[in-house]
Scaffold this motif. Structure first.
Motif, PDB file in Angstrom:
ATOM      1  N   VAL A 159       0.846  -1.198   0.000  1.00  0.00           N
ATOM      2  CA  VAL A 159       0.000   0.000   0.000  1.00  0.00           C
ATOM      3  C   VAL A 159       0.883   1.251   0.000  1.00  0.00           C
ATOM      4  O   VAL A 159       0.600   2.251  -0.676  1.00  0.00           O
ATOM      5  CB  VAL A 159      -0.945  -0.003   1.213  1.00  0.00           C
ATOM      6  N   LEU A 160       1.986   1.197   0.776  1.00  0.00           N
ATOM      7  CA  LEU A 160       2.924   2.323   0.813  1.00  0.00           C
ATOM      8  C   LEU A 160       3.579   2.522  -0.557  1.00  0.00           C
ATOM      9  O   LEU A 160       3.784   3.667  -0.994  1.00  0.00           O
ATOM     10  CB  LEU A 160       4.002   2.088   1.876  1.00  0.00           C
ATOM     11  N   GLN A 161       3.894   1.422  -1.206  1.00  0.00           N
ATOM     12  CA  GLN A 161       4.490   1.498  -2.541  1.00  0.00           C
ATOM     13  C   GLN A 161       3.544   2.163  -3.524  1.00  0.00           C
ATOM     14  O   GLN A 161       3.994   2.816  -4.483  1.00  0.00           O
ATOM     15  CB  GLN A 161       4.821   0.080  -3.038  1.00  0.00           C
ATOM     16  N   ASP A 162       2.247   2.006  -3.292  1.00  0.00           N
ATOM     17  CA  ASP A 162       1.252   2.600  -4.187  1.00  0.00           C
ATOM     18  C   ASP A 162       0.997   4.069  -3.864  1.00  0.00           C
ATOM     19  O   ASP A 162       0.122   4.701  -4.469  1.00  0.00           O
ATOM     20  CB  ASP A 162      -0.072   1.833  -4.103  1.00  0.00           C
ATOM     21  N   GLY A 163       1.716   4.625  -2.854  1.00  0.00           N
ATOM     22  CA  GLY A 163       1.620   6.059  -2.578  1.00  0.00           C
ATOM     23  C   GLY A 163       0.959   6.450  -1.279  1.00  0.00           C
ATOM     24  O   GLY A 163       0.754   7.652  -1.024  1.00  0.00           O
ATOM     25  N   ALA A 164       0.610   5.482  -0.430  1.00  0.00           N
ATOM     26  CA  ALA A 164      -0.008   5.827   0.864  1.00  0.00           C
ATOM     27  C   ALA A 164       0.975   6.633   1.722  1.00  0.00           C
ATOM     28  O   ALA A 164       2.193   6.468   1.614  1.00  0.00           O
ATOM     29  CB  ALA A 164      -0.444   4.562   1.592  1.00  0.00           C
ATOM     30  N   ASP A 165       0.428   7.482   2.590  1.00  0.00           N
ATOM     31  CA  ASP A 165       1.269   8.313   3.466  1.00  0.00           C
ATOM     32  C   ASP A 165       1.849   7.457   4.594  1.00  0.00           C
ATOM     33  O   ASP A 165       1.111   6.782   5.332  1.00  0.00           O
ATOM     34  CB  ASP A 165       0.435   9.454   4.044  1.00  0.00           C
ATOM     35  N   PHE A 166       3.181   7.505   4.741  1.00  0.00           N
ATOM     36  CA  PHE A 166       3.858   6.641   5.720  1.00  0.00           C
ATOM     37  C   PHE A 166       3.383   6.964   7.143  1.00  0.00           C
ATOM     38  O   PHE A 166       3.081   6.053   7.937  1.00  0.00           O
ATOM     39  CB  PHE A 166       5.380   6.812   5.615  1.00  0.00           C
ATOM     40  N   ALA A 167       3.330   8.244   7.500  1.00  0.00           N
ATOM     41  CA  ALA A 167       2.954   8.627   8.861  1.00  0.00           C
ATOM     42  C   ALA A 167       1.538   8.176   9.197  1.00  0.00           C
ATOM     43  O   ALA A 167       1.279   7.681  10.310  1.00  0.00           O
ATOM     44  CB  ALA A 167       3.082  10.138   9.029  1.00  0.00           C
ATOM     45  N   ALA A 204      21.643   1.044   5.515  1.00  0.00           N
ATOM     46  CA  ALA A 204      21.839   0.728   4.094  1.00  0.00           C
ATOM     47  C   ALA A 204      20.949   1.569   3.187  1.00  0.00           C
ATOM     48  O   ALA A 204      21.108   1.560   1.962  1.00  0.00           O
ATOM     49  CB  ALA A 204      21.553  -0.760   3.867  1.00  0.00           C
ATOM     50  N   LEU A 205      20.017   2.321   3.755  1.00  0.00           N
ATOM     51  CA  LEU A 205      19.074   3.103   2.961  1.00  0.00           C
ATOM     52  C   LEU A 205      19.643   4.468   2.590  1.00  0.00           C
ATOM     53  O   LEU A 205      20.529   4.998   3.263  1.00  0.00           O
ATOM     54  CB  LEU A 205      17.769   3.321   3.755  1.00  0.00           C
ATOM     55  N   GLU A 206      19.094   5.048   1.524  1.00  0.00           N
ATOM     56  CA  GLU A 206      19.347   6.437   1.167  1.00  0.00           C
ATOM     57  C   GLU A 206      18.236   7.286   1.785  1.00  0.00           C
ATOM     58  O   GLU A 206      17.143   6.791   2.062  1.00  0.00           O
ATOM     59  CB  GLU A 206      19.346   6.608  -0.363  1.00  0.00           C
ATOM     60  N   ILE A 207      18.520   8.576   2.001  1.00  0.00           N
ATOM     61  CA  ILE A 207      17.506   9.457   2.584  1.00  0.00           C
ATOM     62  C   ILE A 207      16.260   9.468   1.698  1.00  0.00           C
ATOM     63  O   ILE A 207      16.345   9.637   0.481  1.00  0.00           O
ATOM     64  CB  ILE A 207      18.061  10.879   2.770  1.00  0.00           C
ATOM     65  N   GLY A 208      15.098   9.233   2.311  1.00  0.00           N
ATOM     66  CA  GLY A 208      13.835   9.178   1.587  1.00  0.00           C
ATOM     67  C   GLY A 208      13.480   7.785   1.115  1.00  0.00           C
ATOM     68  O   GLY A 208      12.353   7.558   0.662  1.00  0.00           O
ATOM     69  N   GLU A 209      14.421   6.841   1.243  1.00  0.00           N
ATOM     70  CA  GLU A 209      14.174   5.467   0.788  1.00  0.00           C
ATOM     71  C   GLU A 209      13.499   4.668   1.895  1.00  0.00           C
ATOM     72  O   GLU A 209      13.734   4.883   3.080  1.00  0.00           O
ATOM     73  CB  GLU A 209      15.495   4.812   0.399  1.00  0.00           C
ATOM     74  N   MET A 210      12.661   3.700   1.475  1.00  0.00           N
ATOM     75  CA  MET A 210      11.924   2.850   2.415  1.00  0.00           C
ATOM     76  C   MET A 210      12.332   1.394   2.206  1.00  0.00           C
ATOM     77  O   MET A 210      12.506   0.942   1.069  1.00  0.00           O
ATOM     78  CB  MET A 210      10.419   3.020   2.178  1.00  0.00           C
ATOM     79  N   SER A 211      12.482   0.663   3.297  1.00  0.00           N
ATOM     80  CA  SER A 211      12.893  -0.749   3.199  1.00  0.00           C
ATOM     81  C   SER A 211      11.686  -1.644   3.000  1.00  0.00           C
ATOM     82  O   SER A 211      10.552  -1.291   3.349  1.00  0.00           O
ATOM     83  CB  SER A 211      13.616  -1.166   4.481  1.00  0.00           C
ATOM     84  N   PHE A 220       8.291  -7.499  12.411  1.00  0.00           N
ATOM     85  CA  PHE A 220       8.670  -7.029  11.080  1.00  0.00           C
ATOM     86  C   PHE A 220       8.573  -5.509  11.015  1.00  0.00           C
ATOM     87  O   PHE A 220       7.561  -4.914  11.398  1.00  0.00           O
ATOM     88  CB  PHE A 220       7.751  -7.670  10.020  1.00  0.00           C
ATOM     89  N   HIS A 221       9.649  -4.881  10.537  1.00  0.00           N
ATOM     90  CA  HIS A 221       9.729  -3.425  10.451  1.00  0.00           C
ATOM     91  C   HIS A 221       9.736  -2.989   8.987  1.00  0.00           C
ATOM     92  O   HIS A 221      10.449  -3.563   8.168  1.00  0.00           O
ATOM     93  CB  HIS A 221      11.026  -2.893  11.073  1.00  0.00           C
ATOM     94  N   ILE A 222       8.955  -1.964   8.702  1.00  0.00           N
ATOM     95  CA  ILE A 222       9.095  -1.240   7.441  1.00  0.00           C
ATOM     96  C   ILE A 222       9.758   0.085   7.821  1.00  0.00           C
ATOM     97  O   ILE A 222       9.208   0.858   8.616  1.00  0.00           O
ATOM     98  CB  ILE A 222       7.741  -0.990   6.769  1.00  0.00           C
TER      99      ILE A 222
END
Length: 474
Positions: A159-167, A204-211, A220-222
């Motif tokens: 759902v996050l990949q489809d553009g949902a707001d992370f917060a 290992a992530l770049e700023i703004g990147e999501m695992s 399990f953590h996103i």
């Protein structure tokens, strides 16, 4: 040589004379001098503007003399050698003195060391700012439960990949309540500060990147990386480090180390107690306020102990003395209205109403409670509830209604529906036990006066009234 000795003697005498002139002896209690400053400290502290019963200097003299006489008596009784006294006084003294072993340079050095250790641990990796969504799994979760959690985390990730707001998703779905309400956001993290699996994935992530969902021992953590920075310069973090040092009690550890070092350096000549005692004398010589404060606590502890022995505890335990005092002063304890000496009790069955009365009717009043407890409430089943005492109107609603016949509303006692009273109505106290609190207080006052009279007879008191006139006026 003779001239030099005379010169030094004259110089020394001049210093002593100046000291006495600056702080003259106001009184002597059993030969022990009391300076004007000591008296002023006590008087001013106990007669400040917010004190209702303020005393004049002349009125305060007798109170102060009585206080010092008791301290002399306590010293004569060697109460200052008691281990309990030594322990309590040392605890208070240490609160005043121990901080003096640590200076700003010590704290700065410790803060620098904390900074350097932290900087070395962080290294080139820096600090990161993250947010996460946690789907929790217990440590003893089954494979099926872990698969369910993993699938749920995958669904949220999609759902996050489809553009949902992370917060918004974190607030709605994260099972880490501490961060969910803040959109999953965590404080700045440094290496070694959190779970290894979480840390490795986050760094290992770049700023703004999501695992993708990352498994750790808690689930399990996103993870979303929101920021990355180098470790700040010392001056930027200094205040935070100082607060950290204080919160962890590191100041006290520095003191302990310094005391241990001083003890070792003395090669067996000094103990830590000796070092603290010497430091106390040194600081007291420099700071009259501290000197008075420490003396006040020292003497106050002695005063409490000897007063407890000679007055407070003695009166409380002296039943014969209380009874005799009551017999001589009955008129002081006449009531302005009758009292009910007895009990109101609550039972579950009617048979127990009479059983309770029969149980105590031949016993002294002070024996009722134990007898009732062992007879009716001696196992896990409570048969009665009791309120015992000497009651005046207004003390107890049941007594008011059943004895004083007042039109009063009572609240039934749950599970004990039957109410009853047993006792007698008194116009005046039967014995000192009926007014024990009042008699004890008055008996203590009588013992106090007798004790002070004996102390004044035993010890000499000399007051310099010319110096007294200069109190707070010099």
């Amino acid at each position: 040589m003779k001239f030099l000795m005379l010169f030094l003697a004259a110089l020394l005498w001049g210093n002593v004379a100046n000291a006495q002139e600056e702080d003259p002896i106001l009184m002597k209690i059993n030969g022990v001098p009391v300076t004007r400053s000591e008296f002023e400290y006590s008087y001013n502290k106990n007669n400040s503007d917010d004190v209702i019963d303020k005393k004049t200097v002349d009125e305060y003299v007798d109170l102060f003399v009585n206080y010092k006489l008791k301290v002399v008596a306590a010293n004569d009784a060697q109460l200052d050698t008691l281990s309990s006294f030594k322990k309590e006084f040392a605890m208070y003294r240490d609160q005043q003195v121990r901080p003096s072993f640590v200076n700003d340079e010590d704290m700065e050095k410790e803060a620098r060391e904390v900074y350097e250790r932290t900087k070395e641990r962080i290294g080139d990796r820096g600090l990161i700012k993250t947010a996460h969504i946690l789907i929790y799994t217990a440590q003893d979760a089954t494979d099926e439960e872990i698969d369910i959690a993993h699938n749920r985390a995958d669904s949220i990730y999609n759902v996050l990949q489809d553009g949902a707001d992370f917060a918004e998703m974190a607030e709605k779905y994260s099972e880490d309540p501490g961060t969910a309400r803040n959109g999953g956001e965590l404080p700045w993290i440094q290496p070694g500060q959190t779970l290894k699996e979480f840390e490795d994935a986050a760094y290992a992530l770049e700023i703004g990147e999501m695992s993708e969902p990352v498994q750790s021992p808690v689930g399990f953590h996103i993870i979303l990386l929101k920021g990355h920075k180098d470790f700040e310069p010392y001056d930027t973090l200094r205040n935070d480090i100082m607060r950290f040092i204080e919160s962890r009690g590191i100041r006290e550890k520095i003191v302990d180390k310094k005391l241990a070092d001083l003890e070792e350096a003395s090669e067996g000549k000094l103990t830590k107690e000796d070092i603290l005692a010497n430091k106390t004398e040194e600081l007291a010589a420099q700071d009259p306020e501290l000197k008075n404060l420490i003396r006040e606590y020292h003497d106050g502890l002695l005063l409490y102990e000897i007063s407890n022995r000679n007055v407070w505890d003695k009166a409380a335990k002296d039943d014969a003395g209380l009874e005799a005092y009551f017999a001589k002063n009955k008129k002081k304890y006449v009531w302005d209205s009758p009292r009910y000496k007895g009990m109101v009790y609550h039972v579950k069955q009617n048979d127990d109403v009479k059983a309770v009365k029969d149980c105590v009717k031949k016993l002294a009043f002070d024996k009722w409670a134990d007898k009732l407890r062992t007879t009716f409430n001696n196992d896990s089943v409570l048969r009665i509830r009791v309120e015992k005492g000497v009651f005046k109107k207004g003390d107890n609603a049941f007594i008011d209604k059943m004895v004083f016949k007042k039109d009063t509303t009572v609240t039934a006692v749950k599970d004990f529906p039957i109410d009853a009273v047993y006792g007698k109505l008194l116009k005046k106290p039967d014995s000192y036990e009926d007014v024990r609190g009042l008699v004890t207080a008055d008996y203590q006052d009588a013992l106090e006066k007798q004790w002070v009279a004996e102390l004044r007879e035993k010890y000499t008191v000399e007051v310099d009234y010319d110096v007294l006139k200069t109190v707070n006026n010099h």
